[in-house]
Scaffold this motif. Structure first.
Motif, PDB file in Angstrom:
ATOM      1  N   LEU B  93       5.210   2.509 -47.424  1.00  0.00           N
ATOM      2  CA  LEU B  93       4.823   1.210 -46.638  1.00  0.00           C
ATOM      3  C   LEU B  93       6.500   0.842 -46.411  1.00  0.00           C
ATOM      4  CD1 LEU B  93       2.042  -0.548 -48.510  1.00  0.00           C
ATOM      5  CD2 LEU B  93       1.969   1.340 -46.343  1.00  0.00           C
ATOM      6  N   ASN B  94       6.811   0.613 -44.882  1.00  0.00           N
ATOM      7  CA  ASN B  94       8.612  -0.351 -44.652  1.00  0.00           C
ATOM      8  C   ASN B  94       8.002  -1.851 -45.831  1.00  0.00           C
ATOM      9  OD1 ASN B  94       6.917  -2.354 -43.507  1.00  0.00           O
ATOM     10  ND2 ASN B  94       7.404  -0.614 -41.624  1.00  0.00           N
ATOM     11  N   VAL B  95       9.467  -2.438 -45.778  1.00  0.00           N
ATOM     12  CA  VAL B  95       9.517  -3.234 -46.527  1.00  0.00           C
ATOM     13  C   VAL B  95       8.651  -4.687 -46.154  1.00  0.00           C
ATOM     14  CG1 VAL B  95      11.141  -5.382 -46.986  1.00  0.00           C
ATOM     15  CG2 VAL B  95      12.008  -3.228 -46.826  1.00  0.00           C
ATOM     16  N   SER B  96       8.189  -4.752 -44.195  1.00  0.00           N
ATOM     17  CA  SER B  96       7.292  -5.387 -44.248  1.00  0.00           C
ATOM     18  C   SER B  96       5.394  -5.388 -44.180  1.00  0.00           C
ATOM     19  CB  SER B  96       7.043  -5.943 -42.626  1.00  0.00           C
ATOM     20  OG  SER B  96       8.140  -6.012 -42.166  1.00  0.00           O
ATOM     21  N   ASP B  97       5.221  -4.559 -44.705  1.00  0.00           N
ATOM     22  CA  ASP B  97       3.788  -4.005 -45.050  1.00  0.00           C
ATOM     23  C   ASP B  97       4.003  -3.938 -47.132  1.00  0.00           C
ATOM     24  OD1 ASP B  97       3.434  -3.382 -42.851  1.00  0.00           O
ATOM     25  OD2 ASP B  97       3.393  -1.299 -43.373  1.00  0.00           O
ATOM     26  N   ASN B  98       5.236  -3.531 -46.858  1.00  0.00           N
ATOM     27  CA  ASN B  98       5.428  -4.497 -48.561  1.00  0.00           C
ATOM     28  C   ASN B  98       5.393  -5.727 -48.956  1.00  0.00           C
ATOM     29  OD1 ASN B  98       5.595  -2.416 -51.329  1.00  0.00           O
ATOM     30  ND2 ASN B  98       7.044  -1.041 -49.516  1.00  0.00           N
ATOM     31  N   ILE B  99       5.237  -6.202 -47.809  1.00  0.00           N
ATOM     32  CA  ILE B  99       5.571  -7.987 -48.594  1.00  0.00           C
ATOM     33  C   ILE B  99       4.101  -8.285 -47.992  1.00  0.00           C
ATOM     34  CG2 ILE B  99       6.627 -10.033 -47.443  1.00  0.00           C
ATOM     35  CD1 ILE B  99       9.008  -8.539 -47.746  1.00  0.00           C
ATOM     36  N   ALA B 100       3.173  -7.293 -46.958  1.00  0.00           N
ATOM     37  CA  ALA B 100       2.314  -8.659 -46.547  1.00  0.00           C
ATOM     38  C   ALA B 100       1.270  -7.400 -47.599  1.00  0.00           C
ATOM     39  CB  ALA B 100       1.949  -7.699 -45.069  1.00  0.00           C
ATOM     40  N   PHE B 101       1.313  -6.602 -48.267  1.00  0.00           N
ATOM     41  CA  PHE B 101       0.370  -6.434 -48.858  1.00  0.00           C
ATOM     42  C   PHE B 101      -0.942  -7.474 -49.629  1.00  0.00           C
ATOM     43  CE2 PHE B 101      -2.317  -3.352 -52.466  1.00  0.00           C
ATOM     44  CZ  PHE B 101      -2.529  -2.624 -51.738  1.00  0.00           C
ATOM     45  N   GLY B 102      -0.175  -8.264 -50.270  1.00  0.00           N
ATOM     46  CA  GLY B 102      -1.109  -9.272 -50.450  1.00  0.00           C
ATOM     47  C   GLY B 102      -1.700  -9.732 -49.846  1.00  0.00           C
ATOM     48  N   LEU B 103      -1.063 -10.305 -49.065  1.00  0.00           N
ATOM     49  CA  LEU B 103      -1.537 -10.738 -47.984  1.00  0.00           C
ATOM     50  C   LEU B 103      -2.897 -10.537 -47.234  1.00  0.00           C
ATOM     51  CD1 LEU B 103       2.277 -12.121 -46.345  1.00  0.00           C
ATOM     52  CD2 LEU B 103       0.582 -13.262 -48.359  1.00  0.00           C
ATOM     53  N   LYS B 104      -2.606  -9.250 -47.078  1.00  0.00           N
ATOM     54  CA  LYS B 104      -3.681  -8.462 -46.238  1.00  0.00           C
ATOM     55  C   LYS B 104      -5.443  -8.576 -46.840  1.00  0.00           C
ATOM     56  CE  LYS B 104      -1.350  -5.560 -43.403  1.00  0.00           C
ATOM     57  NZ  LYS B 104       0.152  -4.010 -42.950  1.00  0.00           N
ATOM     58  N   ARG B 105      -4.901  -7.894 -48.406  1.00  0.00           N
ATOM     59  CA  ARG B 105      -5.936  -8.199 -48.984  1.00  0.00           C
ATOM     60  C   ARG B 105      -6.694  -9.388 -49.303  1.00  0.00           C
ATOM     61  NH1 ARG B 105      -3.954  -4.619 -48.568  1.00  0.00           N
ATOM     62  NH2 ARG B 105      -5.613  -4.286 -46.774  1.00  0.00           N
ATOM     63  N   ALA B 106      -5.653 -10.355 -49.153  1.00  0.00           N
ATOM     64  CA  ALA B 106      -6.166 -12.276 -49.159  1.00  0.00           C
ATOM     65  C   ALA B 106      -7.213 -12.300 -48.538  1.00  0.00           C
ATOM     66  CB  ALA B 106      -5.036 -12.772 -49.581  1.00  0.00           C
ATOM     67  N   GLY B 107      -6.437 -10.920 -47.063  1.00  0.00           N
ATOM     68  CA  GLY B 107      -8.050 -12.037 -46.238  1.00  0.00           C
ATOM     69  C   GLY B 107      -7.186 -12.677 -44.605  1.00  0.00           C
ATOM     70  N   MET B 108      -5.794 -12.672 -45.229  1.00  0.00           N
ATOM     71  CA  MET B 108      -5.419 -13.794 -44.377  1.00  0.00           C
ATOM     72  C   MET B 108      -5.139 -13.607 -42.959  1.00  0.00           C
ATOM     73  SD  MET B 108      -1.613 -15.282 -45.666  1.00  0.00           S
ATOM     74  CE  MET B 108      -1.335 -15.900 -46.953  1.00  0.00           C
ATOM     75  N   ALA B 109      -5.019 -14.098 -41.697  1.00  0.00           N
ATOM     76  CA  ALA B 109      -4.947 -13.894 -40.213  1.00  0.00           C
ATOM     77  C   ALA B 109      -4.003 -13.194 -39.745  1.00  0.00           C
ATOM     78  CB  ALA B 109      -5.657 -14.875 -39.616  1.00  0.00           C
ATOM     79  N   ARG B 110      -3.868 -11.999 -39.038  1.00  0.00           N
ATOM     80  CA  ARG B 110      -2.929 -11.512 -38.929  1.00  0.00           C
ATOM     81  C   ARG B 110      -1.738 -12.695 -38.404  1.00  0.00           C
ATOM     82  NH1 ARG B 110      -2.218  -6.352 -36.288  1.00  0.00           N
ATOM     83  NH2 ARG B 110      -4.601  -5.198 -36.491  1.00  0.00           N
ATOM     84  N   ASP B 111      -1.688 -13.372 -37.458  1.00  0.00           N
ATOM     85  CA  ASP B 111      -0.428 -14.377 -37.289  1.00  0.00           C
ATOM     86  C   ASP B 111      -0.084 -15.105 -38.207  1.00  0.00           C
ATOM     87  OD1 ASP B 111      -2.658 -15.690 -37.321  1.00  0.00           O
ATOM     88  OD2 ASP B 111      -2.471 -17.215 -35.236  1.00  0.00           O
TER      89      ASP B 111
END
Lengths: 304, 369
Positions: B93-111
């Motif tokens: 995963l790239n830098v952004s996707d690494n950082i977003a990993f936990g946020l996605k699991r938490a079910g946060m909205a895209r924006d």
């Protein structure tokens, strides 16, 4: 950094070795096969024409070269038998490889999760069947699968079936044989890539809120894809050309391309047609190889 | 609520087979605190951290986070994040996707995820590197991605396992300052595990020194250095000269200690009670003064100052300080460090030169041997 800077002069000289090997053991024999594929079958020794006689002089060589033709390839395209053979081979290989992946992945995963001192023992167990000849192992399956064989006896003893089933000379028997024979080739590369996986990556995934199942799909599986690719190629390519297993275990109906090739070569003594079939097969198998190579190169570029 | 207790570790114990990794340990960490767990390798500090993250389950004891026992909660359900020693960045995963990993699991909205990732990119000074894969980053950049990823979910408590261990010294110093700034700014509680005492002393509000699965002292960096609770702590944290001896007499706030190979040392009486008459005296090298004459005779006669005579045996020049090895006439060898305040006209002591070492009773710490 370029290759020039990376390697010292002796190292660069050593880097030629694989190319030399390729020329000697692949390109040169392939040139012979390709030449035979362009020849015509004949009642002669060897059983094709023309033959190039280097002592006969330049004009004779030119005349011989002029008689080379694509007739054999035209024949392959005109007769459905060959197309069906190729298709069946690809279908059997694709089905077997899919089944191998589904069976091999859990095994490789389980071995990679064993305590470290048990892993080599498990790998030896995977490899041990190789100590017996391949042919003997396939013959053993004939015994197991025949009418009063072990498989029917066990299934009947367990009351799964009431009368013996026909296994031998069916596609099921062939798939059993292929999967049994090729499973180690799937497990080995899968295990190699799964064993490399840092446990801390899975911990990080869980720390960031991924359940164990999610961690598998988001971390373990994508990182094992190089192993999946290697295992799929290692199985798919030889299965496409497989001859012994379908010949011994499958029925006498549809033939795989290896069987067709054998038939043309040994039964019909048509070396040129058999050679043309082989050249075509190589062309077909180059496709997945090139795709894999392309993916690998992209990954390599990503690393630099 | 700065100052309130965020984490309460209560009698936690963890064994691996017959080995006791953490031995009935209790500790409180306040909200917004920067706490360091310091100890030699194998002391149980990493096991304790892994129990806080949920990768190990305590055999007994409670771990209360905001009053809730989380000792048995699975790692992916804990409001605690960890920065790993190896960074454990996802290589695919790239830098952004690494950082977003936990946020996605938490079910946060895209924006919302995009906003938070941008915020974290800025926080980690990672602008322009969003699309890079971890193996295309330098060690320092990887370290900042790991930190940004661990902070993205805005945990109340961040665990850091040797976070600067893989960086070279220059980068480590600047990163220490960055970590401190960040921690103050965010108000997140940090628990850092380290075997590097400079790192712990520089960054932490409080340090817990661990040995054999137990906390041997929990104190501020200054207390730890100036008032070590035991001889082991005194020797583990910083350099120290230790002289063994017996208490000869007590005079109101002072102890006169007969040391085996220095002669009598006058030391300030310790606050804690001592186990017996046999003691040791600990003096930091920079607390000792070195001179050719020694302090005024009057001061010595008043009994205020310890004065030891010896010979310079070696000298190490370290730039900011010079470290002298002194062989005392009474037999002991000790180290004295002198700050190099002047640049020119320096009159260094030479090896073989006769010198006087002197120090105040208040600079001595009397401990059980």
């Amino acid at each position: 950094m370029s290759t020039r800077q990376l390697f010292t002069r002796p190292a660069r000289r050593a880097a030629i070795a694989p190319y030399l090997w390729m020329v000697l053991f692949f390109l040169l024999p392939f040139a012979f096969v390709a030449k035979i594929a362009l020849s015509q079958s004949a009642l002669a020794q060897p059983p094709y024409l023309p033959t190039f006689d280097l002592t006969a002089g330049w004009e004779a060589l030119k005349a011989a070269a002029a008689t080379l033709s694509l007739d054999n390839f035209r024949l392959i395209f005109s007769d459905e038998l060959y197309a069906n053979s190729y298709l069946r081979s690809l279908l059997v290989a694709a089905t077997s490889t899919t089944l191998l992946l589904l069976l091999g992945y859990p095994v490789a995963y389980a071995i990679a999760r064993l305590p470290e001192r048990w892993q080599p023992i498990a790998m030896v167990l995977v490899i041990i069947p190789f100590w017996t000849s391949f042919l003997i192992r396939v013959y053993a399956w004939i015994n197991i699968l025949q009418h009063d064989g072990l498989l029917n006896q066990v299934l009947m003893a367990l009351h799964v079936i009431s009368a013996p089933l026909v296994w031998l000379s069916t596609d099921s028997a062939m798939y059993i044989g292929i999967i049994y024979s090729y499973l180690p080739f799937m497990i080995l590369p899968l295990y190699a890539s799964l064993a490399k996986l840092q446990p801390s990556l899975l911990e990080a995934a869980q720390d960031l809120g991924a359940s164990p199942a999610k961690s598998f799909w988001l971390v373990t599986f994508p990182l094992s894809l190089p192993g999946v690719g290697a295992g799929v190629l290692l199985c798919f390519i030889p299965i496409v050309g497989e001859f012994v297993i379908p010949d011994l275990l499958a029925g006498s109906g549809d033939m795989m391309i290896g069987q067709t090739l054998w038939l043309e070569f040994f039964a019909n003594k048509d070396w040129p047609l058999a050679a043309a079939i082989a050249v075509m097969l190589l062309g077909i198998l180059l496709v997945p190889l090139l795709v894999y190579e392309h993916i690998q190169r992209r990954q390599l570029e990503g690393k630099q | 609520m700065p100052g309130s207790t965020l984490l309460h570790i209560d009698g936690v114990e963890k064994r691996f087979g017959g080995f006791v990794a953490v031995d009935g340990l209790s500790l409180e960490v306040k909200a917004g605190e920067f706490f360091a767990l310091l100890g030699p390798s194998g002391c149980g500090k990493t096991t304790l951290l892994r129990m806080l993250a949920g990768f190990e389950t305590p055999d007994c004891g409670r771990i209360l986070l905001d009053g809730t026992d989380i000792a048995g909660v699975l790692p992916h359900r804990r409001p605690v994040n960890m920065m790993f020693q190896s960074y454990a960045l996802f290589p695919h995963l790239n830098v952004s996707d690494n950082i977003a990993f936990g946020l996605k699991r938490a079910g946060m909205a895209r924006d919302e995820i995009a906003t938070r990732v941008a915020e974290m990119i800025a926080l980690g000074r990672l602008e322009g590197l969003e699309r890079r894969k971890p193996n295309q980053l330098s060690g320092g950049q990887q370290q900042r991605v790991a930190l940004a990823r661990a902070l993205a979910l805005r945990p109340r408590l961040l665990l850091l396992d040797e976070p600067l261990g893989a960086l070279d010294k220059k980068l480590r110093d600047s990163t220490q300052r960055e970590l401190m700034d960040l921690q103050r700014r965010l108000g997140t509680s940090f628990i850092i595990v380290t075997h590097d005492q400079d790192e712990a002393m520089t960054m932490a509000d409080r340090i817990g020194v661990m040995n054999h699965g137990r906390l041997v002292q929990v104190a501020t960096p200054r207390q730890l250095y100036e008032q070590p609770a035991s001889r082991w702590v005194a020797e583990f944290v910083g350099d120290v000269n230790i002289f063994e001896g017996r208490i000869e007499r007590r005079e109101d706030q002072r102890l006169v200690i007969a040391c085996h190979n220095t002669g009598a040392i006058v030391a300030a009486a310790p606050r804690q009670s001592l186990a017996g008459e046999a003691v040791c005296v600990a003096i930091r090298p920079e607390k000792m003064k070195l001179s050719r004459q020694g302090p005024a005779e009057a001061a010595i006669q008043a009994g205020a100052i310890n004065r030891l005579e010896g010979t310079v045996s070696n000298l190490g020049y370290l730039g900011d300080i010079s470290s002298y090895g002194i062989a005392l006439d009474a037999g002991a060898t000790l180290r004295v460090s002198v700050t190099n305040t002047a640049r020119v006209d320096v009159d260094d002591f030479r090896p073989g030169e006769r010198v006087v070492v002197w120090f105040e009773p208040d600079d001595c710490v009397v401990l059980d041997p």
